[in-house]
Design an enzyme around this catalytic site. Structure first.
Site, PDB file in Angstrom:
ATOM      1  N   HIS A 434       0.841  -1.205   0.000  1.00 34.81           N
ATOM      2  CA  HIS A 434       0.000   0.000   0.000  1.00 34.81           C
ATOM      3  C   HIS A 434       0.875   1.253   0.000  1.00 34.81           C
ATOM      4  O   HIS A 434       0.678   2.164  -0.810  1.00 34.81           O
ATOM      5  CB  HIS A 434      -0.893  -0.046   1.247  1.00 34.81           C
ATOM      6  N   GLU A 435       1.846   1.312   0.914  1.00 35.37           N
ATOM      7  CA  GLU A 435       2.645   2.533   1.067  1.00 35.37           C
ATOM      8  C   GLU A 435       3.656   2.700  -0.066  1.00 35.37           C
ATOM      9  O   GLU A 435       3.758   3.774  -0.667  1.00 35.37           O
ATOM     10  CB  GLU A 435       3.368   2.529   2.428  1.00 35.37           C
ATOM     11  N   HIS A 439       0.845   4.108  -2.977  1.00 37.80           N
ATOM     12  CA  HIS A 439       0.986   5.568  -2.994  1.00 37.80           C
ATOM     13  C   HIS A 439       2.165   6.025  -3.851  1.00 37.80           C
ATOM     14  O   HIS A 439       2.244   7.206  -4.201  1.00 37.80           O
ATOM     15  CB  HIS A 439       1.174   6.098  -1.565  1.00 37.80           C
ATOM     16  N   GLU A 490      -6.799   6.356  -0.925  1.00 38.25           N
ATOM     17  CA  GLU A 490      -6.588   5.189  -0.063  1.00 38.25           C
ATOM     18  C   GLU A 490      -7.116   3.928  -0.736  1.00 38.25           C
ATOM     19  O   GLU A 490      -6.539   2.843  -0.599  1.00 38.25           O
ATOM     20  CB  GLU A 490      -7.268   5.396   1.296  1.00 38.25           C
TER      21      GLU A 490
END
Length: 703
Positions: A434-435, A439, A490
């Site tokens: 995710h990070e 992103h 998100e």
């Protein structure tokens, strides 16, 4: 007031302590660096109360003064001697504990108000019994009279954080400002090359006053006119708080590990003194260059989730210490990231040409001074820096916690085992992907200040026509995508994590030593966690206002809906009863993760990325909103979730202190009394400036 329906913090709410054993392994110089940065973080965190609600800083001041004069045990004994029951004392302490942890009286996870369970007459009696009240009776009475209504009222417009015209309250904008005025003001600021991030806005007669946070600059600048109102930038908002930040950062400089850190801290100081966001951007460029520090920090006006318009940021600051073992695994993921990104499902023209390998470390949080601690971070949020220079990722491993079998709801049998046994590994995989890649991937089409575009002759896959839309200089994508932009991003990052989890070679990087069967179980647990997050998160949906209160939860819900709309048999709900109340359990066809599930997420990701890339907020939100609706089936599930709702744990953080020239870790009892004690310690008895600020400008935000 109907106390039965009041949004209270349950007496069943538990406290979860964040432990930081890595602190004791630091040398003395590093401990001093951590100490002064921690003090800087908490000095600025007083701002968070002003950003949360009109009334929050008033109550913060009263509680700080009360518990500075008397300990929690002294207060408890006094109340019990004055016709308070044990239950009533606990109701008070749990409310105070939640209030401090959320930096105010609205939940950081859900943006909804919570009120004291204790009747207002007993709350007033509590105040009047304290030593602080007897010493400051006039001030206490004045402040309490200003806030009492707002502490106890939760009906519309006092129940949710939002614009007044949307039935909510907030303290970024005075209540006489309209959404149209705010939008026109922000467009005007972009043309002036001014950032909104560290500002609040007041409509005061024929003037729109832009309050800019700064500790040294305190002048007023006439900027022009918007809708016939004179626009003034007034510097010096939160002056005293930011002065405390700058003083402690100056001390931290003496213990910096290298010249990059010294320069970085200097830019932070200049930013807080001047209010100039460009200087904060300079600090972030240096922060990215500070590779592999033992102590990782950041501070500033960072995330825009709290602002109803999603453009003004909440203050935060954190101090953390590197976990070497987990950081090594994340470093391996960084090494392979350029190849992994090629697997993402959008056209290659919508991906950045060169992936700048960031630092990615697993950290133990020592201090996270804000209204809530995340499990992972990917910053800075400045698109030009991210695209041209890169970013950093952090995994906050000591925030994870672990589910208790008795607390697991809506699962049965082997699914409970799956959820508990692989919770930490599955969360580690999701947070990492995710990070770093969620992103960190995807191109933003933009024009620079010289009119040059960073793309050429790209075809929109949805229209088969050339892309003609892009971001102008100083235009942030959040402004294009509006109030759901946080949830949109998100969702994109979570979707990337789930999509890439279907590639076994990717999972293997993060959980080496596991068998293929174990890795598949970890993937199943990861998907199950997102699905359950969406379902349990229905409690954060306001049926009355048709509004989601938490961007991460809405992100999970959109993912769930995209899967169900692709194949309704992927996730099914078996209805039953539990404790004489309607109940349901979830059944997931895990075998479809690698087929139908992957296809559904690929379709979702393609839309999310393309619309974000080309600055098409209108069509992007139309696409996103296909999956945000809560129909009758899910409203019924929501009712069941609410009937079996469990309170979120309240976080307890440690602190540090100086003792005869050495720095020591300070820990507090893992209880609501301990949370109160920790927050009295965090602010070091320095809260008089909160009173002055509350009685001054905060009055403009009274709704």
């Amino acid at each position: 007031m109907d106390q039965q329906k009041a949004p209270i913090i349950s007496l069943e709410a538990k406290v979860s302590a964040i432990e930081c054993p890595a602190f004791n392994l630091l040398d003395e110089k590093s401990k001093h660096y951590a100490y002064y940065f921690t003090r800087a973080c908490w000095a600025g965190a007083k701002i968070c109360y002003f950003q949360r609600s009109y009334e929050a800083p008033g109550l913060f001041y009263l509680l700080q003064k009360i518990f500075q004069k008397e300990s929690t045990s002294e207060i408890k004994d006094k109340l019990l001697q004055n016709e308070f029951t044990e239950n009533q004392v606990q109701q008070l302490f749990i409310y105070f504990s939640a209030f401090f942890q959320n930096c105010g009286n609205y939940l950081s996870f859900g943006d909804s108000k919570f009120v004291p369970e204790l009747p207002v007459e007993k709350f007033r009696q509590f105040l009047q019994l304290t030593k602080a009240y007897s010493e400051q009776q006039e001030e206490f009475t004045k402040i309490w009279n200003l806030i009492e209504k707002y502490i106890y009222t939760y009906e519309k417009p006092y129940g949710l954080l939002d614009l007044v015209e949307k039935g909510g309250s907030n303290s970024y904008y005075s209540p006489n400002l309209s959404k149209e005025q705010i939008e026109e003001l922000d467009q005007f600021l972009h043309k002036q090359n001014l950032s909104e991030l560290n500002t609040r806005v007041i409509l005061n007669g024929d003037r729109i006053e832009l309050l800019v946070a700064s500790s040294e600059r305190s002048d007023t600048v006439i900027l022009g006119e918007v809708q016939g109102k004179k626009v003034q930038a007034i510097y010096g908002d939160f002056k005293s708080f930011l002065n405390g930040v700058a003083i402690n950062l100056r001390e931290a400089q003496k213990y910096a590990a290298n010249e990059t850190q010294v320069k970085m801290l200097e830019e932070y100081i200049k930013h807080f003194q001047s209010g100039d966001i460009e200087q904060h951007k300079e600090s972030q460029k240096l922060w990215i260059q500070d590779k592999g520090p033992i102590i990782e920090i950041n501070i500033g006006f960072i995330e825009t989730y709290l602002d109803p318009m999603k453009v003004r940021a909440e203050y935060e600051g954190f101090v953390s210490i590197v976990n070497q073992e987990e950081s090594k695994l994340l470093g391996n993921l960084v090494e392979k990231a350029e190849d992994i990104i090629k697997d993402l499902p959008w056209p290659k023209e919508f991906e950045i040409e060169k992936f700048s390998r960031p630092d990615f470390t697993s950290l133990e949080i020592l201090a996270f001074a804000c209204s809530g601690t995340p499990v992972g971070i990917n910053i800075p949020n400045y698109d030009d820096i991210r695209q041209n220079l890169g970013f950093k990722n952090v995994n906050l491993g000591n925030v994870y916690g672990k589910p208790n079998r008795d607390s697991v709801r809506f699962l049965q049998g082997t699914d409970i085992d799956l959820f508990i046994n692989y919770y930490k590994e599955s969360l580690f995989v999701v947070v990492a992907l995710h990070e770093l890649i969620g992103h960190g991937s995807g191109k933003i089409f933009m024009e620079d200040k010289d009119g040059k575009l960073n793309f050429d002759n790209v075809i929109n896959p949805f229209t088969n026509e050339k892309v003609t839309t892009f971001y102008k200089p100083n235009e942030h994508w959040h402004a294009k995508f509006g109030e759901l932009s946080g949830a949109y991003e998100e969702c994109r990052a979570d979707s990337v994590a789930l999509y890439l989890s279907t590639y076994d070679d990717v999972v293997q990087i993060l959980v080496p030593g596991k068998t293929k069967e174990e890795r598949d179980e970890i993937v199943k647990a990861a998907w199950l966690d997102i699905i359950m997050g969406a379902l349990k998160g229905l409690q954060y949906y306001s049926a009355e206002q048709s509004k989601w209160g938490q961007p991460h939860i809405l992100a999970s819900y959109v993912i769930l809906q995209s899967i169900i709309q692709k194949d309704p048999t992927f996730v099914q709900f078996i209805h039953s009863e539990l404790n004489n109340k309607p109940y349901f359990t979830v059944q997931v066809d895990y075998n479809k993760i690698w087929t139908i599930g992957k296809e559904a997420i690929a379709d979702l990701l393609k839309g999310l990325q393309v619309f974000k890339s080309i600055a098409d907020g209108e069509n992007g939100m139309k696409f996103f909103n296909k999956f945000t609706q809560v129909d009758q089936q899910f409203l019924q599930l929501r009712d069941i979730v609410l009937a079996h709702k469990q309170p979120r744990k309240i976080e307890l953080q440690p602190d540090v202190k100086l003792n005869n020239g050495s720095v020591e870790l300070v820990v507090f009892p893992e209880s609501h009394e301990g949370v109160i004690q920790s927050h009295i310690f965090h602010y070091q008895n320095d809260v008089e400036d909160v009173k002055h600020e509350f009685l001054d400008r905060q009055q403009y935000f009274k709704n």
